[in-house]
Design a protein around this motif. Structure first.
Motif, PDB file in Angstrom:
ATOM      1  N   SER A  55       0.854  -1.181   0.000  1.00  0.00           N
ATOM      2  CA  SER A  55       0.000   0.000   0.000  1.00  0.00           C
ATOM      3  C   SER A  55       0.896   1.239   0.000  1.00  0.00           C
ATOM      4  CB  SER A  55      -0.895   0.009   1.239  1.00  0.00           C
ATOM      5  OG  SER A  55      -0.106   0.175   2.418  1.00  0.00           O
ATOM      6  N   TYR A  56       0.305   2.381  -0.298  1.00  0.00           N
ATOM      7  CA  TYR A  56       1.111   3.608  -0.303  1.00  0.00           C
ATOM      8  C   TYR A  56       1.687   3.885   1.086  1.00  0.00           C
ATOM      9  CZ  TYR A  56       2.639   8.382  -1.046  1.00  0.00           C
ATOM     10  OH  TYR A  56       3.420   9.513  -1.123  1.00  0.00           O
ATOM     11  N   SER A  57       0.876   3.645   2.123  1.00  0.00           N
ATOM     12  CA  SER A  57       1.335   3.938   3.488  1.00  0.00           C
ATOM     13  C   SER A  57       2.532   3.088   3.890  1.00  0.00           C
ATOM     14  CB  SER A  57       0.196   3.732   4.486  1.00  0.00           C
ATOM     15  OG  SER A  57      -0.241   2.383   4.479  1.00  0.00           O
ATOM     16  N   GLN A  58       2.694   1.927   3.247  1.00  0.00           N
ATOM     17  CA  GLN A  58       3.826   1.058   3.579  1.00  0.00           C
ATOM     18  C   GLN A  58       5.135   1.541   2.972  1.00  0.00           C
ATOM     19  OE1 GLN A  58       1.785  -2.648   2.236  1.00  0.00           O
ATOM     20  NE2 GLN A  58       2.508  -3.503   4.180  1.00  0.00           N
ATOM     21  N   CYS A  59       5.051   2.337   1.914  1.00  0.00           N
ATOM     22  CA  CYS A  59       6.287   2.729   1.227  1.00  0.00           C
ATOM     23  C   CYS A  59       6.502   4.232   1.175  1.00  0.00           C
ATOM     24  CB  CYS A  59       6.318   2.144  -0.187  1.00  0.00           C
ATOM     25  SG  CYS A  59       4.992   2.690  -1.270  1.00  0.00           S
ATOM     26  N   ASP A  60       5.714   4.999   1.930  1.00  0.00           N
ATOM     27  CA  ASP A  60       5.940   6.445   1.929  1.00  0.00           C
ATOM     28  C   ASP A  60       6.759   6.855   3.145  1.00  0.00           C
ATOM     29  OD1 ASP A  60       3.331   6.100   3.532  1.00  0.00           O
ATOM     30  OD2 ASP A  60       3.948   8.137   3.999  1.00  0.00           O
ATOM     31  N   ILE A  61       7.645   7.814   2.948  1.00  0.00           N
ATOM     32  CA  ILE A  61       8.461   8.381   4.015  1.00  0.00           C
ATOM     33  C   ILE A  61       7.777   9.650   4.501  1.00  0.00           C
ATOM     34  CG2 ILE A  61      10.715   9.364   4.617  1.00  0.00           C
ATOM     35  CD1 ILE A  61      11.899   7.617   2.358  1.00  0.00           C
ATOM     36  N   ASP A  62       7.464   9.705   5.767  1.00  0.00           N
ATOM     37  CA  ASP A  62       6.741  10.826   6.360  1.00  0.00           C
ATOM     38  C   ASP A  62       7.741  11.932   6.733  1.00  0.00           C
ATOM     39  OD1 ASP A  62       5.298  12.604   7.923  1.00  0.00           O
ATOM     40  OD2 ASP A  62       4.170  11.039   8.956  1.00  0.00           O
ATOM     41  N   LEU A  63       7.814  12.954   5.879  1.00  0.00           N
ATOM     42  CA  LEU A  63       8.791  14.022   6.093  1.00  0.00           C
ATOM     43  C   LEU A  63       8.403  14.934   7.258  1.00  0.00           C
ATOM     44  CD1 LEU A  63       9.536  14.935   2.371  1.00  0.00           C
ATOM     45  CD2 LEU A  63      10.950  13.578   3.926  1.00  0.00           C
ATOM     46  N   GLN A  64       7.110  15.030   7.554  1.00  0.00           N
ATOM     47  CA  GLN A  64       6.699  15.820   8.712  1.00  0.00           C
ATOM     48  C   GLN A  64       7.205  15.174  10.000  1.00  0.00           C
ATOM     49  OE1 GLN A  64       4.440  18.961   9.059  1.00  0.00           O
ATOM     50  NE2 GLN A  64       5.961  18.676  10.664  1.00  0.00           N
ATOM     51  N   SER A  65       7.018  13.859  10.108  1.00  0.00           N
ATOM     52  CA  SER A  65       7.489  13.157  11.309  1.00  0.00           C
ATOM     53  C   SER A  65       9.009  13.209  11.416  1.00  0.00           C
ATOM     54  CB  SER A  65       7.012  11.704  11.285  1.00  0.00           C
ATOM     55  OG  SER A  65       5.612  11.630  11.398  1.00  0.00           O
ATOM     56  N   LEU A  66       9.689  13.035  10.286  1.00  0.00           N
ATOM     57  CA  LEU A  66      11.151  13.114  10.300  1.00  0.00           C
ATOM     58  C   LEU A  66      11.625  14.500  10.720  1.00  0.00           C
ATOM     59  CD1 LEU A  66      12.372  11.120   7.153  1.00  0.00           C
ATOM     60  CD2 LEU A  66      13.088  10.746   9.519  1.00  0.00           C
ATOM     61  N   SER A  67      10.962  15.534  10.213  1.00  0.00           N
ATOM     62  CA  SER A  67      11.346  16.901  10.569  1.00  0.00           C
ATOM     63  C   SER A  67      11.125  17.160  12.052  1.00  0.00           C
ATOM     64  CB  SER A  67      10.547  17.907   9.727  1.00  0.00           C
ATOM     65  OG  SER A  67      10.834  17.756   8.356  1.00  0.00           O
ATOM     66  N   ASN A  68       9.996  16.702  12.562  1.00  0.00           N
ATOM     67  CA  ASN A  68       9.737  16.859  13.996  1.00  0.00           C
ATOM     68  C   ASN A  68      10.795  16.134  14.816  1.00  0.00           C
ATOM     69  OD1 ASN A  68       7.446  18.262  13.302  1.00  0.00           O
ATOM     70  ND2 ASN A  68       6.040  16.560  13.677  1.00  0.00           N
ATOM     71  N   PHE A  69      11.157  14.926  14.398  1.00  0.00           N
ATOM     72  CA  PHE A  69      12.152  14.120  15.097  1.00  0.00           C
ATOM     73  C   PHE A  69      13.517  14.815  15.116  1.00  0.00           C
ATOM     74  CE2 PHE A  69      15.274  10.509  14.903  1.00  0.00           C
ATOM     75  CZ  PHE A  69      15.067  10.026  16.183  1.00  0.00           C
TER      76      PHE A  69
END
Length: 372
Positions: A55-69
């Protein structure tokens, strides 16, 4: 004094840089990421997503979460230029962003400006987010009209993964693959080319090798006709364009040293050869001492050395050269839950075991990304 580090683009190298800054916070730095999209697909899983395995959710990188981290400011915008004299990034919809150190990791796009009708009527394989919008629409059309057979053309025979994944993702489909070279996948060993040609032929992909597309014409009934220099004409419903890549014109206009295609020339430290405070990685970078294919595996491998050199630049320490692998496994997805593995001149026939191995590698990579 506070250092302003700005990352342009949410490619694989920058995703790893953000993760590492989150794991090893550095005081005295203000970090910002400028990208038009909150999510970026992981290229290693993209063929599997098109084929229906992820699914898309399995292969997308969440840049918002990465930026927050990473405690980084996320600016959702398109970059349209650089003011190198004053060290500012020019954005389409918001004020300029100041930087002391800049890193660029954006996607390339297939070159099609010289072919009449290509810009208006074809879909580029990159940027990936734009390509996926059209792909989802094609899938919806196929579901609405299950009796209608679709004809898809792919211009650029180097991306056989796309052809095989599309075949797996939509039923009742015919694919025409156009390649200006008389050899399929010319950058691979002939044994790999032979195996892939057999796989494509067994899937009834129509190969048009040695055919240079010179025009794409839209018909009254909304179909498209591809015209080749040889006189060959093929009518189809959709055209995907995956020819040789080029870079955005704003990079060369900014005054950064680039090659003829607009890719940023970098040394072994991943620094611009003309502006040492600017770094580049992924598709947009061209290492002057190595000839590397524009593949996601190298963008991933550059993530850690890019982070180390950005960190060293901030701290005023010596930079370390990145030495890419000269031999590596090429894993080619065949769309049927199998993978063709190839290292140097030794191809290993497509098999489910290679798919399982690749799937494990890709899932482990995604599992390392922080999620909200």
């Amino acid at each position: 004094m506070l250092k302003k580090l700005v990352l342009i683009g949410g490619g694989h190298s920058h995703a790893l840089v953000l993760r590492l800054f989150g794991n090893k916070p550095l005081s005295g730095v203000r970090l910002a990421l400028i990208t038009p999209d909150i999510y970026t697909p992981y290229s290693g899983m993209l063929p599997g997503h098109i084929a229906g395995f992820y699914s898309y959710s399995q292969c997308d990188i969440d840049l918002q979460s990465l930026s927050n981290f990473a405690h980084a400011q996320l600016c959702l915008d398109h970059v349209i230029g650089l003011d190198l004299k004053n060290r500012k990034v020019l954005c389409a919809n918001q004020p300029t962003v100041d930087f002391d150190i800049l890193s660029i990791n954006i996607s390339s796009t297939p070159t099609k400006l010289s072919v009449p009708g290509a810009v208006e009527y074809t879909i580029a394989a990159k940027p990936v987010a734009q390509f996926l919008e059209h792909w989802y629409q094609l899938q919806e059309n196929a579901v609405r009209n299950p009796q209608k057979a679709l004809n898809i053309a792919i211009v650029g025979g180097g991306d056989v993964e796309l052809a095989l994944s599309i075949l797996a993702g939509v039923r009742k489909l015919e694919i025409y693959l156009f390649q200006s070279s008389k050899e399929l996948m010319p950058s691979h060993h002939q044994s790999v080319r032979r195996i892939m040609r057999d796989i494509l032929s067994n899937q009834d992909v129509k190969l048009h090798l040695g055919e240079r597309v010179c025009e794409v014409v839209k018909l009254i009934n909304k179909g498209l006709t591809i015209k080749c220099e040889s006189g060959l004409m093929v009518t189809c419903d959709q055209v995907f364009w995956v020819t040789h890549a080029s870079a955005g014109s704003w990079l060369k206009a900014a005054g950064i040293g680039t090659d003829d295609q607009g890719f940023i020339l970098v040394n072994d430290n991943l620094q611009s050869v003309t502006h040492p405070h600017i770094f580049a990685a992924g598709d947009i970078a061209k290492m002057i001492n190595y000839q590397l294919p524009k593949a996601g595996v190298f963008a991933v491998h550059k993530g850690n050395p890019l982070y180390e050199n950005l960190r060293s630049m901030i701290l005023g320490e010596s930079l370390k050269p990145y030495k890419p692998q000269t031999a590596y496994f090429s894993l080619i997805v065949t769309g049927d839950g199998r993978v063709l593995a190839n290292r140097a001149i030794l191809p290993l026939p497509s098999h489910q075991l290679w798919w399982c191995w690749k799937d494990c590698i890709d899932r482990n990579f995604m599992a390392q990304s922080p999620h909200q």
